[in-house]
Each structure stands twice: as C-alpha cells, then as structure tokens.
Write a protein that holds these residues in place. Sequence first.
Motif, PDB file in Angstrom:
ATOM      1  N   GLU A 195      11.326  43.803  45.343  1.00 25.08           N
ATOM      2  CA  GLU A 195      10.675  42.617  44.503  1.00 25.08           C
ATOM      3  C   GLU A 195      11.775  41.801  44.122  1.00 25.08           C
ATOM      4  O   GLU A 195      11.887  40.524  44.212  1.00 25.08           O
ATOM      5  CB  GLU A 195       9.457  42.947  43.625  1.00 25.08           C
ATOM      6  CG  GLU A 195       9.089  41.783  43.065  1.00 25.08           C
ATOM      7  CD  GLU A 195       8.044  41.960  41.757  1.00 25.08           C
ATOM      8  OE1 GLU A 195       6.637  41.625  42.031  1.00 25.08           O
ATOM      9  OE2 GLU A 195       8.288  42.596  41.083  1.00 25.08           O
ATOM     10  N   ASN A 196      12.646  42.403  43.368  1.00 24.38           N
ATOM     11  CA  ASN A 196      13.775  41.526  42.735  1.00 24.38           C
ATOM     12  C   ASN A 196      14.680  41.146  43.651  1.00 24.38           C
ATOM     13  O   ASN A 196      14.999  39.912  43.504  1.00 24.38           O
ATOM     14  CB  ASN A 196      14.326  42.510  41.500  1.00 24.38           C
ATOM     15  CG  ASN A 196      13.811  42.982  40.530  1.00 24.38           C
ATOM     16  OD1 ASN A 196      12.858  42.189  40.038  1.00 24.38           O
ATOM     17  ND2 ASN A 196      13.940  44.274  39.830  1.00 24.38           N
ATOM     18  N   TRP A 213       9.147  29.431  47.102  1.00 24.53           N
ATOM     19  CA  TRP A 213       9.110  30.763  47.441  1.00 24.53           C
ATOM     20  C   TRP A 213       8.901  31.552  46.133  1.00 24.53           C
ATOM     21  O   TRP A 213       9.604  31.299  45.160  1.00 24.53           O
ATOM     22  CB  TRP A 213      10.173  31.239  48.243  1.00 24.53           C
ATOM     23  CG  TRP A 213      10.479  30.614  49.536  1.00 24.53           C
ATOM     24  CD1 TRP A 213      11.232  29.292  50.002  1.00 24.53           C
ATOM     25  CD2 TRP A 213       9.801  30.705  50.773  1.00 24.53           C
ATOM     26  NE1 TRP A 213      11.099  29.089  51.127  1.00 24.53           N
ATOM     27  CE2 TRP A 213      10.353  30.004  51.852  1.00 24.53           C
ATOM     28  CE3 TRP A 213       8.741  31.661  50.887  1.00 24.53           C
ATOM     29  CZ2 TRP A 213       9.593  29.985  53.092  1.00 24.53           C
ATOM     30  CZ3 TRP A 213       8.194  31.656  52.447  1.00 24.53           C
ATOM     31  CH2 TRP A 213       8.631  30.791  53.506  1.00 24.53           C
ATOM     32  N   GLY A 214       8.063  32.778  46.587  1.00 23.54           N
ATOM     33  CA  GLY A 214       8.150  33.760  45.434  1.00 23.54           C
ATOM     34  C   GLY A 214       7.439  35.087  45.998  1.00 23.54           C
ATOM     35  O   GLY A 214       6.757  35.070  47.081  1.00 23.54           O
ATOM     36  N   ALA A 215       8.086  36.054  45.443  1.00 24.99           N
ATOM     37  CA  ALA A 215       7.599  37.507  46.008  1.00 24.99           C
ATOM     38  C   ALA A 215       6.847  38.247  44.739  1.00 24.99           C
ATOM     39  O   ALA A 215       7.341  38.133  43.731  1.00 24.99           O
ATOM     40  CB  ALA A 215       8.738  38.169  46.663  1.00 24.99           C
ATOM     41  N   SER A 216       5.899  39.012  45.081  1.00 19.52           N
ATOM     42  CA  SER A 216       5.302  40.023  44.435  1.00 19.52           C
ATOM     43  C   SER A 216       5.013  41.286  45.044  1.00 19.52           C
ATOM     44  O   SER A 216       4.290  41.367  46.250  1.00 19.52           O
ATOM     45  CB  SER A 216       3.884  39.246  44.031  1.00 19.52           C
ATOM     46  OG  SER A 216       3.279  40.289  42.914  1.00 19.52           O
ATOM     47  N   ILE A 224       4.575  41.342  49.016  1.00 13.37           N
ATOM     48  CA  ILE A 224       4.007  39.916  49.735  1.00 13.37           C
ATOM     49  C   ILE A 224       4.987  38.779  49.201  1.00 13.37           C
ATOM     50  O   ILE A 224       5.262  38.606  48.026  1.00 13.37           O
ATOM     51  CB  ILE A 224       2.484  39.635  49.472  1.00 13.37           C
ATOM     52  CG1 ILE A 224       2.278  38.735  50.745  1.00 13.37           C
ATOM     53  CG2 ILE A 224       2.209  39.458  48.121  1.00 13.37           C
ATOM     54  CD1 ILE A 224       0.764  38.381  50.818  1.00 13.37           C
ATOM     55  N   VAL A 225       5.485  37.770  50.154  1.00 11.85           N
ATOM     56  CA  VAL A 225       6.195  36.930  49.845  1.00 11.85           C
ATOM     57  C   VAL A 225       5.411  35.621  49.981  1.00 11.85           C
ATOM     58  O   VAL A 225       4.673  35.481  51.278  1.00 11.85           O
ATOM     59  CB  VAL A 225       7.672  36.811  50.597  1.00 11.85           C
ATOM     60  CG1 VAL A 225       7.945  35.391  50.356  1.00 11.85           C
ATOM     61  CG2 VAL A 225       8.409  38.042  50.420  1.00 11.85           C
ATOM     62  N   ARG A 226       5.294  34.549  49.442  1.00 13.64           N
ATOM     63  CA  ARG A 226       4.469  33.292  49.466  1.00 13.64           C
ATOM     64  C   ARG A 226       5.530  32.167  49.491  1.00 13.64           C
ATOM     65  O   ARG A 226       6.381  32.097  48.842  1.00 13.64           O
ATOM     66  CB  ARG A 226       3.557  33.116  48.481  1.00 13.64           C
ATOM     67  CG  ARG A 226       2.622  34.209  48.248  1.00 13.64           C
ATOM     68  CD  ARG A 226       1.517  34.103  49.411  1.00 13.64           C
ATOM     69  NE  ARG A 226       0.316  34.970  49.045  1.00 13.64           N
ATOM     70  CZ  ARG A 226      -0.627  35.469  50.170  1.00 13.64           C
ATOM     71  NH1 ARG A 226      -0.296  35.241  51.290  1.00 13.64           N
ATOM     72  NH2 ARG A 226      -1.432  36.156  49.611  1.00 13.64           N
TER      73      ARG A 226
END
Length: 262
Positions: A195-196, A213-216, A224-226
Amino acid sequence: MRVARQDPPWKVVRGFTQGNGGVLVHLHNVSGGVVAGDQLALNVDIAAGAIAQITTTGATRLYRHRAGSEDSEQRTEISIGEAALLEYLPDPIIPYAGARHIQRTEIRLAPASMLFWWEVLAPGRQAAGERFAFDRLGLQTRIMSETRLVLCENFLIEPFAKAIGVTARMERFSWTASFCVCHEGRSQVFWRDLENQLNELARDRTQKNEVIWGASALARDGIIVRGLSVSSRFIHGSLVEFWRVARRAVTGEEPVLPRKVY
C-alpha cells in the motif's frame, strides 16, 4: 486453453504462449457492442498452478436502450485454482447515451491464488458530446476466498436521477479506473508495505485538476487502487505502472504486457 462452449457474440480463437509460461487469451465481441436485452455470461476456470492473462480486443460499447427491452447484462464468474495466477485486463467500458446496463462480476480465490484486475469506466462518447448521458449503469463485484469475503461493491449510477458532476461525487472528473490485486493468504504486513509503495507511485502520478490516484489495503488478502481523471490519456500508462509494482511485489517478476490483436 480449453473451450467448453462459446456462443455469439463472444468468441475466443486461441491461446498465445507468453514468455513467463502463461497463456494469453483475447475475448472478442463479434457484434461490436452490447445492445438492449443482451444477456452475456462469461465463465472462466483457471487450473491450479496455471498462469493466465485475459484481455479484450476493444472497448465494451454499451448501446442505447430500446423501448420495451430489458436492460443489457454481463455476468462474469471466475474461479482461480490453488497457486494459480490470473491477470484480467479488459479495455474500457463505454456507456453510450441512453444505455441501461448491469455488470455482475464474481471471482473465487483458492489458497495461494493470485489476481491482477483492472476496470476502466468512460463517461460516454466524448467526441460526440456525450458525458454521463447514459440512463443507468450498475456495477456489482464480489471477490471471495474459500473462507471469507475479500471485496464487495455495488454501484448504481443514474446521472439523470443524481447529478454526477458535484463535489461529493465526480466533480470535474469524467473517467474512473480501478486496479485490484489479491494474493490469498498473504499477511497484512505485506499489504501495508505494498500500500505504501503504490501510494508513493499514486502521488507521483497525480496531477492537480487532471487526475487523482490512491491505494488502500483491503481487510484481508488484497489491495485496491482508484483513479479519477479528466481524460483517458492519464489512465492506461498509470495502470501499467501500478501493475508493474504490484507484480514485482507479489511474484518477484515483471508483468508481460498483453499483445493486442484486431
């Protein structure tokens, strides 16, 4: 590749051997798009230990709804065998003006199985002046391991019932992208580290007023990346980079880009 059954409009022709020992399969829609009343079903079984990559030969075009017809539907069911790997990399979904469609996707993970899957949603035919001119679009997703639910999403987008271009929803953005990575049985420490890494890449790929963009990490077994973008030009290259970082972390190998045929 073994084909148990295929009916129009979907067709697969052959499997192409890749350098990593996997097989690449192209899914063709020989009709050119999805029309009102279409009921499409895709069932895929990835054998234990297999490496498979599935892509399409073009965007999924959702045509205008026809009065008196049912909404079109696409149902995809995928089972990934023990220690198998699937990369499901379809082209974008493009809902044309007046389209009514629902897409249901269910993926089952066996122990130690791996999944890399992206999905891109366009706002319509922008060159024709369409932007969220479709009537209704439903996107339902379930990813499950043998013992638990990994991911569950249920989106219903009705642009004429609820405005899309407001701050609480899409604001000025038109395109959405998702990239999901799963490896059944991995520790949460692994996912936090990935995630990091992906969020560091997300910060590099984010451009003010253009793309975010962001990942969680998920609760278990995945991340998941959005992405939200004003244009398609910011989508594909970034998805490939997210895939590259995740593929290295999960398998220790570089991804093999799908060879496209038309």
